[in-house]
Design a protein around this motif. Structure first.
Motif, PDB file in Angstrom:
ATOM      1  N   SER A 115     -71.249 -50.312 -47.629  1.00  0.00           N
ATOM      2  CA  SER A 115     -69.866 -50.589 -47.995  1.00  0.00           C
ATOM      3  C   SER A 115     -68.983 -50.425 -46.766  1.00  0.00           C
ATOM      4  O   SER A 115     -69.253 -49.599 -45.907  1.00  0.00           O
ATOM      5  CB  SER A 115     -69.438 -49.615 -49.087  1.00  0.00           C
ATOM      6  OG  SER A 115     -68.093 -49.838 -49.427  1.00  0.00           O
ATOM      7  N   ALA A 116     -67.938 -51.231 -46.708  1.00  0.00           N
ATOM      8  CA  ALA A 116     -67.000 -51.095 -45.590  1.00  0.00           C
ATOM      9  C   ALA A 116     -65.952 -50.024 -45.876  1.00  0.00           C
ATOM     10  O   ALA A 116     -65.193 -49.640 -45.003  1.00  0.00           O
ATOM     11  CB  ALA A 116     -66.318 -52.426 -45.322  1.00  0.00           C
ATOM     12  N   ASP A 117     -65.909 -49.547 -47.102  1.00  0.00           N
ATOM     13  CA  ASP A 117     -64.974 -48.484 -47.457  1.00  0.00           C
ATOM     14  C   ASP A 117     -65.618 -47.615 -48.535  1.00  0.00           C
ATOM     15  O   ASP A 117     -66.830 -47.615 -48.690  1.00  0.00           O
ATOM     16  CB  ASP A 117     -63.625 -49.065 -47.904  1.00  0.00           C
ATOM     17  CG  ASP A 117     -63.790 -50.050 -49.059  1.00  0.00           C
ATOM     18  OD1 ASP A 117     -64.778 -49.923 -49.828  1.00  0.00           O
ATOM     19  OD2 ASP A 117     -62.944 -50.943 -49.192  1.00  0.00           O
ATOM     20  N   LYS A 118     -64.800 -46.867 -49.286  1.00  0.00           N
ATOM     21  CA  LYS A 118     -65.392 -45.974 -50.283  1.00  0.00           C
ATOM     22  C   LYS A 118     -65.779 -46.683 -51.577  1.00  0.00           C
ATOM     23  O   LYS A 118     -66.318 -46.061 -52.483  1.00  0.00           O
ATOM     24  CB  LYS A 118     -64.390 -44.858 -50.634  1.00  0.00           C
ATOM     25  CG  LYS A 118     -64.266 -43.799 -49.568  1.00  0.00           C
ATOM     26  CD  LYS A 118     -63.522 -42.590 -50.136  1.00  0.00           C
ATOM     27  CE  LYS A 118     -63.382 -41.511 -49.078  1.00  0.00           C
ATOM     28  NZ  LYS A 118     -62.824 -40.265 -49.632  1.00  0.00           N
ATOM     29  N   ASN A 119     -65.491 -47.968 -51.653  1.00  0.00           N
ATOM     30  CA  ASN A 119     -65.692 -48.686 -52.905  1.00  0.00           C
ATOM     31  C   ASN A 119     -67.101 -49.272 -52.989  1.00  0.00           C
ATOM     32  O   ASN A 119     -67.325 -50.447 -52.694  1.00  0.00           O
ATOM     33  CB  ASN A 119     -64.621 -49.781 -52.993  1.00  0.00           C
ATOM     34  CG  ASN A 119     -64.684 -50.546 -54.302  1.00  0.00           C
ATOM     35  OD1 ASN A 119     -65.561 -50.318 -55.137  1.00  0.00           O
ATOM     36  ND2 ASN A 119     -63.753 -51.469 -54.468  1.00  0.00           N
ATOM     37  N   ILE A 120     -68.045 -48.449 -53.410  1.00  0.00           N
ATOM     38  CA  ILE A 120     -69.444 -48.889 -53.418  1.00  0.00           C
ATOM     39  C   ILE A 120     -69.678 -49.989 -54.468  1.00  0.00           C
ATOM     40  O   ILE A 120     -70.466 -50.907 -54.238  1.00  0.00           O
ATOM     41  CB  ILE A 120     -70.404 -47.681 -53.596  1.00  0.00           C
ATOM     42  CG1 ILE A 120     -71.848 -48.076 -53.247  1.00  0.00           C
ATOM     43  CG2 ILE A 120     -70.301 -47.069 -54.971  1.00  0.00           C
ATOM     44  CD1 ILE A 120     -72.798 -46.892 -53.122  1.00  0.00           C
ATOM     45  N   ASP A 121     -68.979 -49.923 -55.588  1.00  0.00           N
ATOM     46  CA  ASP A 121     -69.109 -50.992 -56.579  1.00  0.00           C
ATOM     47  C   ASP A 121     -68.647 -52.329 -55.997  1.00  0.00           C
ATOM     48  O   ASP A 121     -69.266 -53.371 -56.209  1.00  0.00           O
ATOM     49  CB  ASP A 121     -68.275 -50.689 -57.833  1.00  0.00           C
ATOM     50  CG  ASP A 121     -68.868 -49.566 -58.665  1.00  0.00           C
ATOM     51  OD1 ASP A 121     -70.023 -49.162 -58.391  1.00  0.00           O
ATOM     52  OD2 ASP A 121     -68.184 -49.087 -59.589  1.00  0.00           O
ATOM     53  N   GLY A 122     -67.524 -52.278 -55.287  1.00  0.00           N
ATOM     54  CA  GLY A 122     -67.003 -53.497 -54.666  1.00  0.00           C
ATOM     55  C   GLY A 122     -67.990 -54.064 -53.652  1.00  0.00           C
ATOM     56  O   GLY A 122     -68.204 -55.280 -53.583  1.00  0.00           O
TER      57      GLY A 122
ATOM     58  N   PRO B 105     -56.005 -43.183 -51.892  1.00  0.00           N
ATOM     59  CA  PRO B 105     -56.209 -44.622 -51.801  1.00  0.00           C
ATOM     60  C   PRO B 105     -57.429 -44.921 -50.930  1.00  0.00           C
ATOM     61  O   PRO B 105     -57.685 -44.199 -49.962  1.00  0.00           O
ATOM     62  CB  PRO B 105     -54.929 -45.134 -51.126  1.00  0.00           C
ATOM     63  CG  PRO B 105     -53.951 -44.016 -51.176  1.00  0.00           C
ATOM     64  CD  PRO B 105     -54.716 -42.757 -51.336  1.00  0.00           C
ATOM     65  N   ILE B 106     -58.161 -45.964 -51.277  1.00  0.00           N
ATOM     66  CA  ILE B 106     -59.332 -46.341 -50.484  1.00  0.00           C
ATOM     67  C   ILE B 106     -58.882 -46.751 -49.090  1.00  0.00           C
ATOM     68  O   ILE B 106     -57.952 -47.531 -48.928  1.00  0.00           O
ATOM     69  CB  ILE B 106     -60.076 -47.503 -51.173  1.00  0.00           C
ATOM     70  CG1 ILE B 106     -60.856 -46.950 -52.370  1.00  0.00           C
ATOM     71  CG2 ILE B 106     -61.013 -48.192 -50.191  1.00  0.00           C
ATOM     72  CD1 ILE B 106     -61.482 -48.015 -53.225  1.00  0.00           C
ATOM     73  N   LYS B 107     -59.525 -46.177 -48.092  1.00  0.00           N
ATOM     74  CA  LYS B 107     -59.199 -46.585 -46.729  1.00  0.00           C
ATOM     75  C   LYS B 107     -60.491 -46.836 -45.962  1.00  0.00           C
ATOM     76  O   LYS B 107     -61.570 -46.412 -46.377  1.00  0.00           O
ATOM     77  CB  LYS B 107     -58.355 -45.522 -46.030  1.00  0.00           C
ATOM     78  CG  LYS B 107     -58.999 -44.144 -46.022  1.00  0.00           C
ATOM     79  CD  LYS B 107     -58.236 -43.175 -45.149  1.00  0.00           C
ATOM     80  CE  LYS B 107     -59.081 -41.944 -44.897  1.00  0.00           C
ATOM     81  NZ  LYS B 107     -58.572 -40.715 -45.418  1.00  0.00           N
ATOM     82  N   ILE B 108     -60.345 -47.516 -44.848  1.00  0.00           N
ATOM     83  CA  ILE B 108     -61.523 -47.821 -44.046  1.00  0.00           C
ATOM     84  C   ILE B 108     -62.134 -46.537 -43.538  1.00  0.00           C
ATOM     85  O   ILE B 108     -61.426 -45.656 -43.082  1.00  0.00           O
ATOM     86  CB  ILE B 108     -61.139 -48.700 -42.842  1.00  0.00           C
ATOM     87  CG1 ILE B 108     -60.455 -49.965 -43.334  1.00  0.00           C
ATOM     88  CG2 ILE B 108     -62.379 -49.043 -42.016  1.00  0.00           C
ATOM     89  CD1 ILE B 108     -59.837 -50.781 -42.241  1.00  0.00           C
ATOM     90  N   LYS B 109     -63.444 -46.445 -43.608  1.00  0.00           N
ATOM     91  CA  LYS B 109     -64.092 -45.232 -43.111  1.00  0.00           C
ATOM     92  C   LYS B 109     -64.304 -45.343 -41.598  1.00  0.00           C
ATOM     93  O   LYS B 109     -64.368 -46.413 -41.049  1.00  0.00           O
ATOM     94  CB  LYS B 109     -65.424 -45.009 -43.812  1.00  0.00           C
ATOM     95  CG  LYS B 109     -66.472 -46.070 -43.592  1.00  0.00           C
ATOM     96  CD  LYS B 109     -67.804 -45.648 -44.152  1.00  0.00           C
ATOM     97  CE  LYS B 109     -68.883 -46.640 -43.741  1.00  0.00           C
ATOM     98  NZ  LYS B 109     -69.554 -47.280 -44.836  1.00  0.00           N
TER      99      LYS B 109
END
Lengths: 279, 279
Positions: A106-113, B275-279
């Motif tokens: 994932s590119a962020d914390k949104n693993i579902d996305g 909020p989701i942010k870039i890791k």
């Protein structure tokens, strides 16, 4: 030779060798298959790589690798699709019909996305790959790589993704290192019947020296490799068996030594399950 | 104080502190719960540990840990059961009704056999634990620990083991570090309704510095901690939230500093999903 007719060197196992050295090593060792990595093919050039492999009489078991679908922007995701199309073309040129997909983190914390982006990426790639006669082989990676390499982490998940397509379009790779821990493994291998496009072997050594570089030579760890091979065969897979080992100590040893070790362990720990002993 | 009424210090997070120091640290920080480890309790003595915790006005969220059931010989497996019985007694004495089970690795290559030994071990332990009012809390560990710490590696597997018993006998622990990667996570948390006996938080940092010692402070990694907390609460869990971090850098820092950091991150990353942010 007969015993080794399914044995394939995944090129990363002899990481220090370029493609020419790996091909020559396989010829010397009598290993009939090779799975090249794209960065090694690029080093030599695609046409030259193809000629080299053909002239040596080797067969290509798969190309490593496509995938890496999730990205934050639409533009970047499209760039990844384009790169996957190049991988499809390269696979076809090299004479294999299997492109291995390491689907990406994932590119962020949104693993579902991210998982949805993987499904979308595969959907976009399938018609293109079909035009080249290339099957997309989803390789579920070990869950410890979920944040850095692949949000596809189980056979169940890979099967579900693959089943949206015909078996000649999308299938799965069973890599013992990635899936051995799974309580549902044998059920999921059976579910993948007719869709298994690759079988990769190495071992899980104890203690594990490193998350990425800690894979072992077959027989040095705790995986029931031959049992998994039998299950994969019962699910209809009779293709090449790739040895794919990320391990600094193995990378540092002489390539010919590694290939001979692979052959020996292939006979003693892949084709045959040795008696269970204390680890 | 109201905001921290569910916060618990799992004692391993301040590994350099003995139990007395950890208890005093919790009191200074206003953390109302503690989860002691058995080797720390042994150090001080059980009676003294109990008195210390009671006098400080802290509550015990769980005792870490029982389990480690698989072993090669029947004699050794019985020894493990005996040790688990001691753990049950200690948990009761310390005033918690939850004994966390880290179920143990396989003693050989037979992972199916080891899983059966886990089920057998739990079966033997349940009536004894019931006599002390202790619930057995099966904690599925991350699959990367399958060879060295636990053959129970998923919520699905833990739920299946637990469902052989009443919810007041056997339940599960949800530790975000161990389960965040699981595509079936939210479904399995829902399935565990009424059986969740603990909720542990930390984070998965990228890159992961170490398999065992690489857990991060909440907010430093990629896990959707608050989302998982909400799912756990929707499944009926309203008990303590343990912060359990294995990390050399955190162990090396001042304990009071760690406790304050925990409180801050608990508010910003456990109770609230940023909020989701870039890791």
């Amino acid at each position: 030779m007969e015993n080794f007719n399914r044995l394939s060197l995944n090129q990363i196992t002899t990481e220090k060798w370029n493609l020419r050295e790996a091909v020559e090593g396989c010829v010397r060792a009598g290993i009939p298959w090779i799975a090249p990595w794209r960065h090694k093919v690029e080093e030599l050039g695609l046409k030259e790589s193809k000629k080299l492999i053909q002239d040596a009489g080797l067969q290509v078991s798969s190309l490593c690798r496509g995938g890496m679908f999730p990205a934050l922007s639409r533009a970047e995701r499209e760039k990844r699709i384009d790169d996957n199309k190049r991988a499809v073309e390269e696979a076809a040129e090299l004479g294999t019909d299997v492109l291995v997909l390491v689907c990406g983190p994932s590119a962020d914390k949104n693993i579902d996305g991210a998982r949805k982006m993987v499904a979308d990426g595969i959907e976009q790639l399938v018609p293109f790959a079909e035009g080249y006669g290339i099957k997309l082989a989803i390789e579920p990676l070990h869950p410890m790589y979920a944040a850095e390499r692949s949000v596809v982490v189980s056979m169940n998940q890979a099967n579900t993704l693959a089943e949206a397509y015909r078996p000649d379009q999308v299938g799965v790779v069973v890599d013992v290192f990635h899936v051995w821990w799974d309580p549902d493994l044998y059920n999921q291998i059976n579910r993948a019947k007719g869709r298994i496009l690759g079988f990769h072997v190495s071992d899980w050594i104890v203690p594990t020296p490193d998350m990425l570089m800690g894979r072992g030579m077959m027989g040095d760890g705790v995986i029931e490799i031959a049992r998994i091979r039998e299950a994969v065969e019962a699910a209809g897979y009779r293709g090449p068996i790739e040895v794919e080992i990320f391990n600094k100590a193995i990378w540092d040893q002489d390539g010919d030594y590694t290939l001979n070790q692979i052959k020996e362990r292939y006979l003693s720990h892949v084709l045959v399950q040795p008696p269970i002993k204390i680890k």
